[in-house]
Design an enzyme around this catalytic site. Structure first.
Site: not given
Length: 407
Positions: A252, A247, A355, A364, A250
């Site tokens: 991001s 979560a 999320c 990010e 991957e």
């Protein structure tokens, strides 16, 4: 699983029967034309070979995401045999739970995973991004995915969790072994299973160590999170940390690649993004080509929808990637347009399972892309050598060979 399509000729036109499978590599390469047909011709689509029901319209996907009573998460978010079933929470932690179990776990985790903790990371994340980017930008040519996007999100999660610098290369290697897999069979290869086991062992040791000496990090926050006398067990904490590999790393990584590719394909939007509209670039990428394309659910009772009956226990794929291209919600949805209203996007889900790390994912992407455009005036992408990942629910790239023009 790739199933041949049947075709019939009508006059001079050839009509291809509607077909959708999340395992079909051809569909994974470009699912959006198939999504359009699903929304129009079969909004509740049955694939008997894969034993799934695919729901594609925005209104229906949103309704199911909000209806955890009839659309359960207990069997997991992915339909491959390695992930699906009553033990799914081993991979997905509280994301593969229903209330009241989910309510308890998410409540405790959210006490540690706060917006304040995430926002405080930004200065350090910029240092990490610059450290990865400096030699790449000096070289002028690099692979955005392998040389940057695969490294940066992993180090972000390590920074958040509190992984010591000496261990970050190990965590990065184990994470990549889990993420890069051949999913044609739906089974995890032995090296991925071994990597999961080694990560569980590592995080268990780190949790024990941090229990004796707290720091200002997420792991310490998880250890301290409480609701009255209720606390997360060490096993639950390790489960949350394993969840972050998928979560928090991957998706991001794939978001960065999808944004880069979308900018390459849309020069006008690229010029706007590189002129400072990084946030709009990220939000439109999340709508236009989200890294998570589908979320699995299982029905707890028979559900009637658009003349179809999904039986109790049915495996349902909620096609969020299709919902984000629904013309009933987004005007001219196949255009990549910076600044459009993306408030209805389902890129981070909705309902109880919206999320928890959405703010971290956005941070990010903003840090990474803004650091790149601060140093780069433009770029070229070698699409002939680009490689996609193969996944039943994720979409993105494993390789994006790039040459940049410095400012």
């Amino acid at each position: 699983m790739i199933v041949p399509r049947a075709a019939v000729t009508i006059g001079e036109a050839t009509h291809v029967d509607l077909f959708y499978s999340p395992y079909d590599f051809g569909i994974q390469n470009d699912p959006y034309p198939v999504y359009a047909r699903l929304r129009e011709e079969s909004p509740v689509y049955r694939n008997e070979a894969d034993d799934i029901w695919a729901v594609s319209r925005h209104a229906d996907v949103l309704s199911a995401l909000k209806d955890s009573a009839r659309f359960s998460s207990v069997n997991g978010l992915r339909i491959e045999p390695a992930f699906w079933g009553p033990d799914a929470e081993r991979f997905f932690s509280f994301v593969a739970m229903d209330p009241p179990k989910h309510t308890r776990m998410r409540g405790l985790v959210s006490r540690a995973f706060t917006r304040k903790r995430v926002e405080a990371l930004e200065p350090r994340l910029r240092e990490i991004a610059r450290g990865h980017l400096r030699p790449l930008l000096e070289a002028g040519s690099f692979d955005l995915m392998r040389d940057f996007a695969a490294c940066f999100p992993t180090d972000v999660i390590s920074e958040l969790v509190g992984v010591p610098e000496r261990d970050r290369e190990l965590v990065r290697d184990l994470g990549m072994a889990i993420m890069y897999r051949d999913e044609e069979s739906g089974d995890l290869p032995p090296e991925a299973l071994e990597a999961i086991g080694r990560l569980v062992g590592y995080y268990t040791e780190l949790t024990v160590e941090r229990a004796g000496k707290r720091r200002d990090d997420l792991l310490s926050g998880l250890l301290d999170a409480s609701e009255g006398d209720d606390r997360l067990t060490p096993e639950e904490i390790v489960g949350v940390l394993i969840l972050l590999v998928g979560a928090g790393i991957e998706t991001s990584m794939l978001l960065l690649g999808n944004a880069w590719h979308a900018a390459w394909r849309h020069p006008e939007a690229r010029a706007e993004a590189f002129a400072g509209r990084v946030d709009d670039w990220i939000e439109e990428t999340l709508r236009y080509d989200p890294p998570t394309q589908a979320l699995a659910r299982s029905t707890t009772e028979a559900v009637e929808l658009h003349g179809e009956t999904i039986p109790a226990g049915g495996r349902v794929l909620l096609l969020t990637g299709s919902a984000n291209r629904d013309p009933e919600v987004f005007a001219d949805p196949d255009r990549f347009v910076l600044g459009r209203d993306t408030g209805a996007s389902l890129a981070f889900g909705n309902g109880r399972h919206h999320c928890l790390g959405a703010s971290l994912g956005r941070l990010e992407a903003r840090v990474a892309l803004s650091e790149i455009v601060a140093a780069v005036a433009d770029f070229e992408l070698d699409e002939d050598r680009a490689e996609r990942v193969h996944s039943s629910n994720d979409r993105g790239f494993a390789s994006l060979p790039t040459t940049v023009t410095p400012r």
